[in-house]
Design an enzyme around this catalytic site. Structure first.
Site: not given
Ligand SMILES: O=c1ccn([C@@H]2O[C@H](COP(=O)(O)O)[C@@H](O)[C@H]2O)c(=O)[nH]1
Length: 237
Positions: A32, A59, A61-66, A68, A123, A185, A214-215
């Site tokens: 990603k 990823d 995450k676009f957020h704007d008017i139609p 754009t 999340t 997690r 991710g982490r």
């Molecule tokens: O609602 C959301 C949308 C995107 N993310 C993205 O996922 C990863 C999660 O990484 P972790 O390190 O496992 O927390 C991160 O790139 C976010 O930008 C999200 O967490 N929640």
């Protein structure tokens, strides 16, 4: 469960760090690229990942008017990525315009259109924050469901949602509607800023199509070991 369902974010500040992480984890097939890396280095990383035949979740995450978001989606679709994000709270007109734009952008570039998926509710937002900070008068599961149905009815291919809402969305949305879950997690990992999480095996059991992890992997002392532990956990599902 195949490891192709695990998406690992390249949440790093520069291209060298991204390449180092990709090299460290050759078993990862789906990466990603998010706001940090794309803002700092642009699309170069996409070519590098494609040259290694990796799948790509862009990823942004676009957020704007139609108008754009349509322009941004046309441009993003030309990169030949597999998944692309927009916020469901852009509203129906913007979602429809975005869904149309990815087809146009991909066709013009001679590439396959990405699956366009909508963020239902980040999340990192808890039920309490939804009510008291964002002043949304719906219960969190109901809000997430409404956003998913809005995305589905606007022609999108799926949503990004918390694993805690997957079971409900799996029963309420169409069968092929993609459910992509961050906030994963393992029990041994720190939650950090994630507020609505489940373990990898719980998320897959609930019906998630893809897990974004991710982490727990990338910030581990030994990322390969963390990856292997997650893969072992998922073998039990
Ligand atoms: O609602 C959301 C949308 C995107 N993310 C993205 O996922 C990863 C999660 O990484 P972790 O390190 O496992 O927390 C991160 O790139 C976010 O930008 C999200 O967490 N929640």
């Amino acid at each position: 469960m195949t490891t192709d369902k695990i998406i690992v974010p390249l949440d790093v500040p520069d291209l060298d760090s991204a390449i180092a992480l990709v090299d460290k984890l050759p078993q990862v097939t789906f990466w990603k690229v998010g706001l940090e890396l794309f803002t700092s280095t642009g699309p170069k990383i996409l070519d590098i990942l494609k040259s290694q035949e990796k799948r790509i979740f862009l990823d942004l995450k676009f957020h704007d008017i139609p108008n754009t978001v349509a322009g941004a989606c046309r441009a993003a679709a030309s990169y030949g990525v597999d998944l692309l994000t927009i916020h469901a709270t852009c509203g129906k007109d913007a979602l429809k315009a975005a869904a149309e734009a990815v087809q146009i952008g991909a066709e013009k570039a001679g590439t396959k259109p990405p699956k366009l998926i909508a963020i239902t509710l980040l999340t990192s937002i808890s039920a309490r924050q939804l009510a008291f900070d964002l002043k949304i008068p719906l219960e969190l599961p109901e809000f997430a469901l409404e956003m998913a149905l809005l995305a589905q009815n606007s022609g999108l291919n799926g949503v990004v949602c918390s694993p805690q809402e997957v079971q409900q969305l799996r029963t309420s949305c169409e069968k092929d509607f993609l459910l992509v879950c961050p906030g994963i997690r393992p029990i041994w990992a720190e939650k950090g800023d994630q507020k609505r999480s489940l373990t990898p095996s719980q998320a897959i059991t609930a019906g998630a199509d893809y897990l974004v992890i991710g982490r727990p992997i990338t910030a581990a002392a030994e990322p390969e070991l963390a990856w292997n532990q997650i893969v072992e956990e998922l073998k039990t599902v």
